[in-house]
Design a protein around this motif. Structure first.
Motif, PDB file in Angstrom:
ATOM      1  N   ASP A 369       0.850  -1.189   0.000  1.00 15.82           N
ATOM      2  CA  ASP A 369       0.000   0.000   0.000  1.00 15.82           C
ATOM      3  C   ASP A 369       0.887   1.240   0.000  1.00 15.82           C
ATOM      4  O   ASP A 369       1.698   1.431   0.922  1.00 15.82           O
ATOM      5  CB  ASP A 369      -0.902  -0.012   1.239  1.00 15.82           C
ATOM      6  CG  ASP A 369      -1.995   1.037   1.180  1.00 15.82           C
ATOM      7  OD1 ASP A 369      -1.790   2.077   0.511  1.00 15.82           O
ATOM      8  OD2 ASP A 369      -3.045   0.834   1.797  1.00 15.82           O
ATOM      9  N   GLY A 370       0.754   2.079  -1.022  1.00 19.57           N
ATOM     10  CA  GLY A 370       1.585   3.277  -1.118  1.00 19.57           C
ATOM     11  C   GLY A 370       1.392   4.252   0.025  1.00 19.57           C
ATOM     12  O   GLY A 370       2.238   5.121   0.247  1.00 19.57           O
ATOM     13  N   ARG A 371       0.292   4.112   0.777  1.00 17.10           N
ATOM     14  CA  ARG A 371       0.082   4.993   1.933  1.00 17.10           C
ATOM     15  C   ARG A 371       0.913   4.561   3.126  1.00 17.10           C
ATOM     16  O   ARG A 371       1.041   5.306   4.105  1.00 17.10           O
ATOM     17  CB  ARG A 371      -1.402   4.995   2.307  1.00 17.10           C
ATOM     18  CG  ARG A 371      -2.302   5.637   1.263  1.00 17.10           C
ATOM     19  CD  ARG A 371      -3.772   5.384   1.534  1.00 17.10           C
ATOM     20  NE  ARG A 371      -4.111   3.967   1.351  1.00 17.10           N
ATOM     21  CZ  ARG A 371      -5.348   3.496   1.430  1.00 17.10           C
ATOM     22  NH1 ARG A 371      -6.350   4.319   1.672  1.00 17.10           N
ATOM     23  NH2 ARG A 371      -5.579   2.199   1.260  1.00 17.10           N
ATOM     24  N   ASP A 372       1.475   3.368   3.050  1.00 18.10           N
ATOM     25  CA  ASP A 372       2.294   2.815   4.128  1.00 18.10           C
ATOM     26  C   ASP A 372       3.736   3.281   3.955  1.00 18.10           C
ATOM     27  O   ASP A 372       4.351   3.075   2.905  1.00 18.10           O
ATOM     28  CB  ASP A 372       2.222   1.289   4.098  1.00 18.10           C
ATOM     29  CG  ASP A 372       2.966   0.637   5.255  1.00 18.10           C
ATOM     30  OD1 ASP A 372       3.519   1.384   6.082  1.00 18.10           O
ATOM     31  OD2 ASP A 372       3.001  -0.599   5.316  1.00 18.10           O
ATOM     32  N   VAL A 373       4.289   3.921   4.978  1.00 23.73           N
ATOM     33  CA  VAL A 373       5.649   4.446   4.903  1.00 23.73           C
ATOM     34  C   VAL A 373       6.652   3.333   4.612  1.00 23.73           C
ATOM     35  O   VAL A 373       7.609   3.523   3.860  1.00 23.73           O
ATOM     36  CB  VAL A 373       6.017   5.180   6.211  1.00 23.73           C
ATOM     37  CG1 VAL A 373       7.489   5.573   6.220  1.00 23.73           C
ATOM     38  CG2 VAL A 373       5.150   6.421   6.384  1.00 23.73           C
ATOM     39  N   ASP A 374       6.441   2.132   5.191  1.00 26.13           N
ATOM     40  CA  ASP A 374       7.356   1.016   4.952  1.00 26.13           C
ATOM     41  C   ASP A 374       7.395   0.650   3.472  1.00 26.13           C
ATOM     42  O   ASP A 374       8.460   0.352   2.928  1.00 26.13           O
ATOM     43  CB  ASP A 374       6.928  -0.196   5.775  1.00 26.13           C
ATOM     44  CG  ASP A 374       7.812  -1.408   5.520  1.00 26.13           C
ATOM     45  OD1 ASP A 374       9.018  -1.354   5.868  1.00 26.13           O
ATOM     46  OD2 ASP A 374       7.318  -2.408   4.942  1.00 26.13           O
ATOM     47  N   THR A 375       6.249   0.678   2.805  1.00 21.36           N
ATOM     48  CA  THR A 375       6.202   0.380   1.364  1.00 21.36           C
ATOM     49  C   THR A 375       7.001   1.417   0.585  1.00 21.36           C
ATOM     50  O   THR A 375       7.785   1.079  -0.312  1.00 21.36           O
ATOM     51  CB  THR A 375       4.745   0.362   0.870  1.00 21.36           C
ATOM     52  OG1 THR A 375       4.018  -0.644   1.577  1.00 21.36           O
ATOM     53  CG2 THR A 375       4.690   0.064  -0.621  1.00 21.36           C
ATOM     54  N   LEU A 376       6.816   2.692   0.923  1.00 23.37           N
ATOM     55  CA  LEU A 376       7.562   3.754   0.246  1.00 23.37           C
ATOM     56  C   LEU A 376       9.053   3.657   0.527  1.00 23.37           C
ATOM     57  O   LEU A 376       9.884   3.945  -0.343  1.00 23.37           O
ATOM     58  CB  LEU A 376       7.025   5.120   0.671  1.00 23.37           C
ATOM     59  CG  LEU A 376       5.558   5.411   0.311  1.00 23.37           C
ATOM     60  CD1 LEU A 376       5.162   6.794   0.803  1.00 23.37           C
ATOM     61  CD2 LEU A 376       5.344   5.303  -1.193  1.00 23.37           C
ATOM     62  N   GLU A 377       9.402   3.241   1.746  1.00 29.06           N
ATOM     63  CA  GLU A 377      10.816   3.049   2.080  1.00 29.06           C
ATOM     64  C   GLU A 377      11.427   1.958   1.203  1.00 29.06           C
ATOM     65  O   GLU A 377      12.549   2.099   0.705  1.00 29.06           O
ATOM     66  CB  GLU A 377      10.961   2.667   3.555  1.00 29.06           C
ATOM     67  CG  GLU A 377      10.619   3.779   4.538  1.00 29.06           C
ATOM     68  CD  GLU A 377      11.802   4.686   4.816  1.00 29.06           C
ATOM     69  OE1 GLU A 377      12.770   4.663   4.027  1.00 29.06           O
ATOM     70  OE2 GLU A 377      11.748   5.423   5.822  1.00 29.06           O
ATOM     71  N   ARG A 378      10.695   0.854   1.024  1.00 28.65           N
ATOM     72  CA  ARG A 378      11.213  -0.238   0.191  1.00 28.65           C
ATOM     73  C   ARG A 378      11.351   0.178  -1.273  1.00 28.65           C
ATOM     74  O   ARG A 378      12.175  -0.363  -1.999  1.00 28.65           O
ATOM     75  CB  ARG A 378      10.296  -1.460   0.309  1.00 28.65           C
ATOM     76  CG  ARG A 378      10.453  -2.204   1.624  1.00 28.65           C
ATOM     77  CD  ARG A 378       9.712  -3.524   1.632  1.00 28.65           C
ATOM     78  NE  ARG A 378       8.272  -3.361   1.757  1.00 28.65           N
ATOM     79  CZ  ARG A 378       7.388  -3.776   0.863  1.00 28.65           C
ATOM     80  NH1 ARG A 378       7.794  -4.380  -0.245  1.00 28.65           N
ATOM     81  NH2 ARG A 378       6.098  -3.598   1.053  1.00 28.65           N
ATOM     82  N   ALA A 379      10.564   1.134  -1.703  1.00 32.15           N
ATOM     83  CA  ALA A 379      10.670   1.647  -3.067  1.00 32.15           C
ATOM     84  C   ALA A 379      11.716   2.747  -3.181  1.00 32.15           C
ATOM     85  O   ALA A 379      11.868   3.357  -4.239  1.00 32.15           O
ATOM     86  CB  ALA A 379       9.316   2.172  -3.532  1.00 32.15           C
ATOM     87  N   ALA A 380      12.453   2.991  -2.086  1.00 29.68           N
ATOM     88  CA  ALA A 380      13.547   3.981  -2.045  1.00 29.68           C
ATOM     89  C   ALA A 380      13.059   5.387  -2.391  1.00 29.68           C
ATOM     90  O   ALA A 380      13.722   6.131  -3.114  1.00 29.68           O
ATOM     91  CB  ALA A 380      14.683   3.565  -2.985  1.00 29.68           C
ATOM     92  N   VAL A 381      11.914   5.771  -1.832  1.00 31.83           N
ATOM     93  CA  VAL A 381      11.378   7.107  -2.086  1.00 31.83           C
ATOM     94  C   VAL A 381      12.303   8.188  -1.543  1.00 31.83           C
ATOM     95  O   VAL A 381      12.397   9.278  -2.107  1.00 31.83           O
ATOM     96  CB  VAL A 381       9.959   7.233  -1.477  1.00 31.83           C
ATOM     97  CG1 VAL A 381       9.528   8.693  -1.384  1.00 31.83           C
ATOM     98  CG2 VAL A 381       8.959   6.451  -2.315  1.00 31.83           C
ATOM     99  N   ARG A 382      13.017   7.891  -0.469  1.00 31.93           N
ATOM    100  CA  ARG A 382      13.917   8.892   0.126  1.00 31.93           C
ATOM    101  C   ARG A 382      14.986   9.366  -0.855  1.00 31.93           C
ATOM    102  O   ARG A 382      15.451  10.503  -0.775  1.00 31.93           O
ATOM    103  CB  ARG A 382      14.595   8.322   1.376  1.00 31.93           C
ATOM    104  CG  ARG A 382      13.681   8.156   2.575  1.00 31.93           C
ATOM    105  CD  ARG A 382      14.467   7.766   3.808  1.00 31.93           C
ATOM    106  NE  ARG A 382      13.602   7.465   4.936  1.00 31.93           N
ATOM    107  CZ  ARG A 382      13.126   8.384   5.773  1.00 31.93           C
ATOM    108  NH1 ARG A 382      13.435   9.659   5.587  1.00 31.93           N
ATOM    109  NH2 ARG A 382      12.350   8.030   6.779  1.00 31.93           N
ATOM    110  N   SER A 383      15.394   8.488  -1.778  1.00 34.05           N
ATOM    111  CA  SER A 383      16.439   8.845  -2.728  1.00 34.05           C
ATOM    112  C   SER A 383      15.892   9.071  -4.140  1.00 34.05           C
ATOM    113  O   SER A 383      16.662   9.165  -5.099  1.00 34.05           O
ATOM    114  CB  SER A 383      17.505   7.736  -2.777  1.00 34.05           C
ATOM    115  OG  SER A 383      16.930   6.492  -3.147  1.00 34.05           O
TER     116      SER A 383
END
Length: 491
Positions: A369-383
């Motif tokens: 779920d893209g609303r889940d921070v863990d999912t976004l972390e795994r997709a390397a959104v920070r970088s």
């Protein structure tokens, strides 16, 4: 000249009908179920409504099919659009027909075999604008001419390529231009992406990749690797001092002992007792550790493969574009980004998403779920360089966009919003860089295919409906048509 029949009054149908009315066309809409708001607005604007299934002959007769100049089939189902188009062609062979189809391979076949004049994909028309927004660009649309791809965009005066078609005052800061696709890619993505990279950059990527692999290793596997390396390092010094071997010979002996290869060219047969005891210890510890290492690596590889298939692994990318939502628009946007040479990671709630198997092998996939921070972390959104959120739900898109912003305040955040008016409000109030309506972007393409058969591309810029065409001398021209306000506003 006759009226235009629009079959379907969803988001796209409403936009198409609204634009036709602003171009002063008579419009008849055939619809079964739709939002009352759309019905009220489009009726007030002057459209005629026929309630019923457009696949029924008597419903098309009520829409005065025999007097129509064109029909646009734009419901949300490909099969229904095809059936409507075939029925309309049977009842009025001279009618111009434009149909909405996601499957563009099927679309081309239908255009050449059954008489459908144009079969367009809403997501195909909208994807270039979404992809360009990831890099701060503004694209009205794209088209292919003589095997070459072009995009309609805005460039600063003097920056346009030779042969660009410009339709603006020479004193303007930006002018509209038709730009070859490869030149747009060079300017919008980055010029260095398509040339040989410096050696140092390649080394950094290798180091970064190794670091990513190490971080993703199970803790037990990392401990085993450290134990074996430490044992080997100590043993090299022990045998170098105790047996008088050179460093490379000592390393060779340690490796053959740890891996139980034992060529016999170097042995402990005539060495001191303590060396023999240490050698026995090394063989026992080494063989056990290496065996455990091999089995753990096998388990890690198999698990990693399953994680990859299920989209559970972490993405090891930087300066990439994350596309959240692998529906029609998300998939086509991903295709466009890959064609532009961008690094792409996708996020989709369903690991068995229908379009996943059609993704380019270079595209990373994350399930969740893209609303889940863990999912976004795994997709390397920070970088990430940019995040494009293109699910089928406005509220979800906003939620994901805001979550991505909290993780990365430097990335461009682009969200898909169905209602174009709401999209402008989102850009004004929230920390979103761009809010785009796919139906608003795509609607001019359907209208252009209906009213201007020779048009290569149609788009709306302010209160102008712009048509890109090719003249008799092979030059590209842009002509403009004024849009008349309907219900107090312009498209």
């Amino acid at each position: 000249m006759g009226h235009v029949i629009v079959c379907g009054l969803g988001q796209l149908g409403y936009r198409i009908a609204n634009l036709l009315l602003q171009l002063k066309c008579d419009v008849v809409i055939v619809t079964q179920d739709t939002r009352q708001e759309f019905l009220d607005l489009i009726t007030a604007a002057g459209a005629t409504i026929v309630h019923g299934d457009a696949r029924a002959d008597h419903v098309l007769a009520q829409a005065r099919l025999d007097k129509a100049r064109a029909l646009i089939a734009c419901v949300d189902d490909d099969v229904t659009n095809i059936e409507v188009a075939l029925d309309a062609k049977r009842l009025n062979p001279s009618l111009r027909i434009v149909a909405r189809l996601f499957d563009q391979t099927l679309a081309r076949r239908l255009e050449t075999t059954v008489g459908i004049n144009r079969a367009l994909g809403m997501s195909v028309l909208a994807a270039p604008a979404f992809a360009a927004s990831a890099f701060g660009g503004s694209v009205f649309g794209s088209f292919v001419l003589d095997g070459n791809a072009y995009v309609a965009t805005k460039v600063r005066h003097g920056d346009g390529p030779a042969g660009a078609v410009e339709e603006a005052d020479r004193n303007d800061v930006e002018v509209e231009a038709i730009v070859p696709f490869h030149e747009f890619v060079r300017d919008a993505v980055e010029e260095g992406r398509h040339v040989r990279r410096p050696f140092g950059e390649s080394v950094r990527e290798v180091v970064h990749g190794a670091q990513s692999v190490w971080r993703n290793m199970p803790k037990f596997l990392r401990m085993l690797v450290l134990v074996i390396l430490s044992l080997a390092f100590i043993s090299v010094f022990v045998f170098q001092i105790g047996m008088g071997l050179s460093p490379i010979d000592a390393l060779y002996f340690v490796v053959t002992t740890l891996t139980t290869t034992g060529y016999g060219d170097i042995s402990l047969h005539k060495e001191a007792v303590w060396l023999k005891v240490y050698g026995c210890f090394l063989m026992l510890m080494g063989s056990a550790s290496v065996a455990a290492l091999y089995s753990t690596i096998t388990d890690f590889v198999v698990t990693a493969r399953f994680d990859q298939l299920l989209g559970r692994q972490s993405v090891g990318l930087e300066d990439h574009v994350v596309v959240v939502g692998l529906g029609n628009v998300g998939f086509r946007t991903t295709e466009t980004l890959v064609a532009m040479g961008a690094k792409v990671a996708t996020v989709e709630l369903d690991p068995e998403a229908p379009y996943r198997r059609f993704l380019d092998k270079r595209v990373a996939f994350t399930a969740g779920d893209g609303r889940d921070v863990d999912t976004l972390e795994r997709a390397a959104v920070r970088s990430a360089k940019a995040v494009i959120v293109a699910t089928q739900n406005d509220a979800v898109n906003l939620s994901v966009g805001l979550a991505a912003r909290t993780l990365n305040d430097r990335a461009r955040i682009i969200v898909r919003i169905f209602d174009a008016d709401f999209a402008s409000k989102v850009e004004d109030v929230m920390t979103i860089d761009s809010a785009l309506s796919a139906t608003r972007i795509a609607a001019p393409g359907f209208v252009g295919a209906t009213l201007f058969p020779d048009a290569l591309l149609c788009y709306v810029d302010g209160d102008r409906f712009c048509v890109v065409s090719k003249d008799s001398e092979g030059r590209l021209n842009v002509t403009s048509h004024s849009l008349e306000a309907v219900s107090g506003r312009v498209f």
